[in-house]
Design an enzyme around this catalytic site. Structure first.
Site, PDB file in Angstrom:
ATOM      1  N   ASP A 507      45.984  21.750  66.674  1.00  0.00           N
ATOM      2  CA  ASP A 507      44.971  22.528  65.985  1.00  0.00           C
ATOM      3  C   ASP A 507      43.591  22.009  66.371  1.00  0.00           C
ATOM      4  O   ASP A 507      43.272  20.890  65.995  1.00  0.00           O
ATOM      5  CB  ASP A 507      45.181  22.493  64.464  1.00  0.00           C
ATOM      6  CG  ASP A 507      45.448  21.073  63.932  1.00  0.00           C
ATOM      7  OD1 ASP A 507      46.305  20.376  64.489  1.00  0.00           O
ATOM      8  OD2 ASP A 507      44.770  20.680  62.973  1.00  0.00           O
ATOM      9  N   GLU A 703      40.206   9.236  67.903  1.00  0.00           N
ATOM     10  CA  GLU A 703      41.385  10.112  67.863  1.00  0.00           C
ATOM     11  C   GLU A 703      41.696  10.763  69.200  1.00  0.00           C
ATOM     12  O   GLU A 703      42.851  10.939  69.580  1.00  0.00           O
ATOM     13  CB  GLU A 703      41.143  11.197  66.808  1.00  0.00           C
ATOM     14  CG  GLU A 703      42.305  12.130  66.590  1.00  0.00           C
ATOM     15  CD  GLU A 703      41.922  13.370  65.794  1.00  0.00           C
ATOM     16  OE1 GLU A 703      40.817  13.916  65.995  1.00  0.00           O
ATOM     17  OE2 GLU A 703      42.739  13.803  64.964  1.00  0.00           O
TER      18      GLU A 703
HETATM   19  O1  LIG Z   1      42.353  18.955  58.275  1.00  0.00           O
HETATM   20  C1  LIG Z   1      42.374  19.611  59.450  1.00  0.00           C
HETATM   21  C2  LIG Z   1      43.677  19.449  60.153  1.00  0.00           C
HETATM   22  O2  LIG Z   1      43.924  18.043  60.271  1.00  0.00           O
HETATM   23  C3  LIG Z   1      45.138  17.713  60.850  1.00  0.00           C
HETATM   24  O3  LIG Z   1      45.141  17.932  62.245  1.00  0.00           O
HETATM   25  C4  LIG Z   1      44.678  16.945  63.072  1.00  0.00           C
HETATM   26  O4  LIG Z   1      44.979  15.629  62.600  1.00  0.00           O
HETATM   27  C5  LIG Z   1      46.380  15.342  62.460  1.00  0.00           C
HETATM   28  C6  LIG Z   1      46.471  13.908  62.076  1.00  0.00           C
HETATM   29  O5  LIG Z   1      46.053  13.065  63.096  1.00  0.00           O
HETATM   30  C7  LIG Z   1      47.172  15.616  63.746  1.00  0.00           C
HETATM   31  O6  LIG Z   1      48.528  15.568  63.444  1.00  0.00           O
HETATM   32  C8  LIG Z   1      46.849  16.999  64.284  1.00  0.00           C
HETATM   33  O7  LIG Z   1      47.457  17.124  65.543  1.00  0.00           O
HETATM   34  C9  LIG Z   1      45.335  17.102  64.429  1.00  0.00           C
HETATM   35  O8  LIG Z   1      45.006  18.306  65.032  1.00  0.00           O
HETATM   36  C10 LIG Z   1      46.313  18.439  60.249  1.00  0.00           C
HETATM   37  O9  LIG Z   1      47.501  18.176  60.959  1.00  0.00           O
HETATM   38  C11 LIG Z   1      46.099  19.928  60.223  1.00  0.00           C
HETATM   39  O10 LIG Z   1      47.182  20.581  59.635  1.00  0.00           O
HETATM   40  C12 LIG Z   1      44.824  20.163  59.454  1.00  0.00           C
HETATM   41  O11 LIG Z   1      44.609  21.523  59.336  1.00  0.00           O
END
Ligand SMILES: OC[C@H]1O[C@H](O[C@H]2O[C@H](CO)[C@@H](O)[C@H](O)[C@H]2O)[C@H](O)[C@@H](O)[C@@H]1O
Ligand SMILES: [Ca+2]
Length: 780
Positions: A507, A703
């Protein structure tokens, strides 16, 4: 007030460059030299004992709690060894009243450099007698852009005088360069957080080879900072959600599965122990529907995870305590899906098996109680999952806890595989995720409305035309749309795909925007192929080749699962493989056509072992050159992403960003097909970029990186603020999957490469400098 030398040109000398007299520059001890305790002890015994002797047996690289613990505190030493503060002339304390009185004297005395310090090779130490003041003055002088970090972008003099321990701070040496100064800032910040006012500081600690320093910090500190474990006392902190800001989110809240009364009692007890903290404890209903999940948007809460019973050995009292888990980064408190797998790989490298195992326990619990491995354990994630890795994760841990020789390990493996089979059947190969025509699966979660966890302005561009259409504010539009008062099928479709994008873990990306739920992706289908093969193997070896499924009454054997894998592989080849470009592309099940978006996830086919040798060869020849950048693999090609504009802003899972999961899976996949040298080359690139940011940007580990930028690859301003670049003074946790990638990537490096990384040698000059025989090690 502080005597700073004129600004010097900033260079990072290679590890073996000699220093000028009177200067301490980065890596002056050489990259691999950790002062040996033995030698240090012998060396100091020959001399008179000095006031710093209390510290001389301490490992300069010991953990902060030891290094800045009471044993090393000059103020806590017995009288004879206590410092005579009137003789202490640290450069940092010249603004104190006492020093003001003595100013002329102290300045004169401070003029002399400490020759004994310079001539000694090991065990060189500084003495800082006022940590607070030292911090203030260091920042005032060197943090010229005032972001509480000392980086190559600061334009300070890049040099500061510090008292030596040998002279009890009476004489000084100069510390030069961004790397050492920023390490000094980090160490002072940590010392302060331990309540220390005075410290001895080993030169080796701030001059450590950056590869050693970063891997040491990841192993000994970052994982600890990222680890959570719910107990009666910390639940309030863990339940707190920084993502949501509604009035209903003000109080911490925990939702407990309807059939977990012990956990419910536990949380009630936690809430009663501290009523002023207002922990709200709620049961979830038996059937969790998308409507119910949407109804919780304004009252979000943490979701309970697996707990084990602990018995207090002295009182016999029983209590529950959560299994440990690691969170992706500092701003998170919840357990994530695929981050957990990727962190488990690094945790196992660091011998932190308990935490990795704890995460598998949580996944089993989530599948049993929430029907899936959740995107993360918050109420607004109840409908969606993330890329599935449970079988591989369980197998890796199984081997580490004794494997087939340990009956407990076998039980653990069987429980994990029972859960994985349930997940495989009920989540990934059921409606709406399964496409019955191709037999392939899509990311396609349920859900209603706008994802509440995203940053407030995230969807403004999409929503604005609708706000204009209904002549309402954006805020009102959000409310009316979420309540179902305004019905807009096009928005429904947009958010269906948006939720799917989030389930994919990617995302967001233009690869998936407006289409994700209709894409059978190479990512997901590779992972499911791996599930099928792993399940076949485990059924054969640990279930006597007969698996009775208590959930649906079926009995299957390894042959059944191998057939499923074979069918999937055939379908992947039929629908996704493009020999011309060397990519596996996603397949659009609605339009019934293969897409052409070139993504680094094509390598997942190698990781899962489904590509043929010929396909792997073509991938290496054709796809790899499109994706290999300065700093490793880029998420997708620039051509596929397309041009950016005000209306088409950067998406974080697109060019030019590179992500740890893509690197890790590609390294493993390439190695499995005999291309370990390419994996080594890619790993060098990735590690170089991380090391360089770490050295130049105050210990920064973020990240994701812009893999096309040589100078500041950490600078990615895309979408939400997960990046983890805005710490003050010291970064204490890095970022989970990047931490893992660093440890895993180092396994591909020989000593030569490790030294080059320590000297921040950019990939091209490094590769060009290799002899022909060495070039082969990088497939050059
Ligand atoms: O809050 C926004 C989004 O945050 C997450 O996505 C991002 O962080 C996660 C944790 O590191 C990771 O798994 C993901 O790949 C990243 O894009 C969350 O997973 C999303 O659902 C959320 O909308
Ligand atoms: Ca700064």
């Amino acid at each position: 007030m502080v005597e700073f030398l004129p600004k010097v040109t900033e260079i990072n000398p290679p590890p073996d460059v000699d220093n000028d007299e009177g200067e301490v520059e980065p890596f002056s001890n050489g990259p691999e030299q950790r002062p040996l305790k033995e030698e240090g002890q012998q060396g100091t015994r020959r001399h008179h004992r000095r006031l710093s002797s209390m510290h001389e047996y301490l490992d300069p690289f010991s953990n902060a709690d030891v290094y800045y613990g009471p044993v090393t505190d000059p103020r806590k030493q017995p009288k004879p060894h206590r410092l005579n503060r009137t003789r202490t002339m640290s450069v940092f304390n010249k603004v104190s009243d006492f020093k003001n009185d003595m100013k002329d004297y102290s300045l004169k005395r401070r003029g002399s450099e400490d020759d004994s310090f310079l001539s000694s090779q090991r065990n060189r130490r500084f003495f800082i007698d006022n940590v607070d003041m030292a911090l203030d003055e260091l920042l005032a002088s060197e943090d010229t852009d005032r972001n509480y970090q000392i980086t190559i972008e600061d334009t300070g003099p890049k040099v500061i005088k510090v008292g030596t321990a040998n002279s009890n701070g009476f004489k000084h040496v100069n510390i030069r360069g961004t790397y050492m100064l920023s390490n000094l800032l980090q160490e002072l910040t940590i010392a302060k957080s331990f309540g220390r006012h005075q410290i001895f500081l080993d030169e080796a600690r701030i001059n450590e080879n950056p590869v050693n320093r970063l891997s040491r910090l990841i192993t000994n500190q970052f994982w600890n900072s990222l680890t959570r474990r719910v107990d009666l006392y910390n639940i309030i902190e863990i339940a707190h959600d920084s993502k949501i800001d509604t009035p209903g989110a003000k109080n911490p809240r925990i939702y407990v599965p309807y059939n977990c009364p012990d956990q419910y009692e536990f949380y009630i007890q936690a809430s009663q122990m501290n009523p002023s903290l207002k922990l709200e404890v709620e049961y979830l209903p038996k059937h969790i529907t998308p409507e119910y999940v949407k109804s919780l948007n304004d009252t979000p809460g943490l979701l309970a995870l697996a707990m084990e019973e602990h018995v207090n050995p002295s009182t016999g009292e029983r209590s529950l305590v959560g299994y440990p888990y690691a969170v992706p980064g500092g701003r998170f408190n919840e357990l994530y899906g695929w981050d957990s797998y990727l962190m488990a790989l690094g945790l196992l490298e660091s011998n932190k098996v308990d935490i990795a195992r704890g995460m598998v326990e949580h996944f089993i619990f989530e599948i049993d109680h929430y029907g899936k491995i959740l995107n993360a354990n918050r109420s607004y994630y109840l409908c969606r999952s993330q890329p599935p890795f449970l079988t591989d994760m369980a197998l890796l841990i199984f081997e580490r806890i004794g494997g087939k020789n340990n009956p407990n390990a076998i039980q653990f493996l069987k429980r994990a595989f029972r859960a994985a089979i349930k997940e495989y059947k009920e989540v990934w190969t059921s409606s709406p995720r399964l496409d019955p025509i191709t037999g392939l699966s899509c990311y396609h979660p349920d859900g209603i409305g706008i994802p509440p966890e995203t940053e407030p302005a995230h969807f403004d561009t999409i929503l604005l035309p609708y706000a204009e259409k209904y002549n309402v504010s954006l805020e009102k539009l959000r409310e009316l749309y979420n309540e179902g008062i305004i019905k807009e099928p096009k928005l429904d479709a947009f958010f269906l795909h948006d939720r799917a994008v989030r389930e994919s873990g990617h995302d967001t990306t233009y690869r998936f925007e407006g289409v994700c739920a209709y894409l059978a992706t190479i990512d997901l289908n590779s992972l499911l192929y791996k599930y099928e093969i792993d399940i076949a193997n485990v059924i054969e070896e640990y279930f006597d080749d007969e698996y009775k499924d208590e959930n649906d009454g079926t009995v299957t054997d390894s042959e059944h699962w191998r057939k499923l894998a074979k069918t999937r592989k055939d379908n992947i080849n039929k629908y996704m493989w493009d020999e011309k470009s060397g990519f596996f592309f996603d397949y659009n099940i609605k339009l019934k056509c293969r897409t052409s978006y070139e993504s680094a996830t094509t390598f997942w086919s190698l990781w899962a072992g489904l590509a043929t040798n010929e396909q792997a060869k073509i991938t290496v020849e054709k796809a790899l050159p499109q994706l290999e950048m300065l700093g490793g693999l880029v998420a997708c090609t620039e051509k596929s992403r397309g041009p950016l504009s005000m209306d088409r802003p950067i998406r974080q899972w697109d060019y030019p960003c590179g992500w740890a999961p893509h690197q890790i899976l590609a390294w493993k996949g390439l190695s499995a097909y005999g291309y370990e040298q390419i994996a080594t080359r890619l790993a060098y690139r990735w590690l170089y970029m991380i090391t360089k940011s770490f050295v130049d940007y105050n210990g920064m580990v973020v990240e994701k990186y812009d893999v096309t930028r040589g100078t500041d690859p950490h600078r990615v301003d895309a979408e939400y603020g997960n990046q983890g670049a805005d710490f003050k003074g010291v970064a204490t946790e890095g970022f989970g999957w990047v931490n893992s990638s660093y440890l895993l990537g180092l396994k591909y490096m020989n000593n030569h490469a490790r030294r080059a990384l320590g000297a921040c040698s950019p990939p091209l000059p490094f590769f060009n400098s290799l002899k022909p025989s060495e070039k082969k090690l990088y497939y050059l």
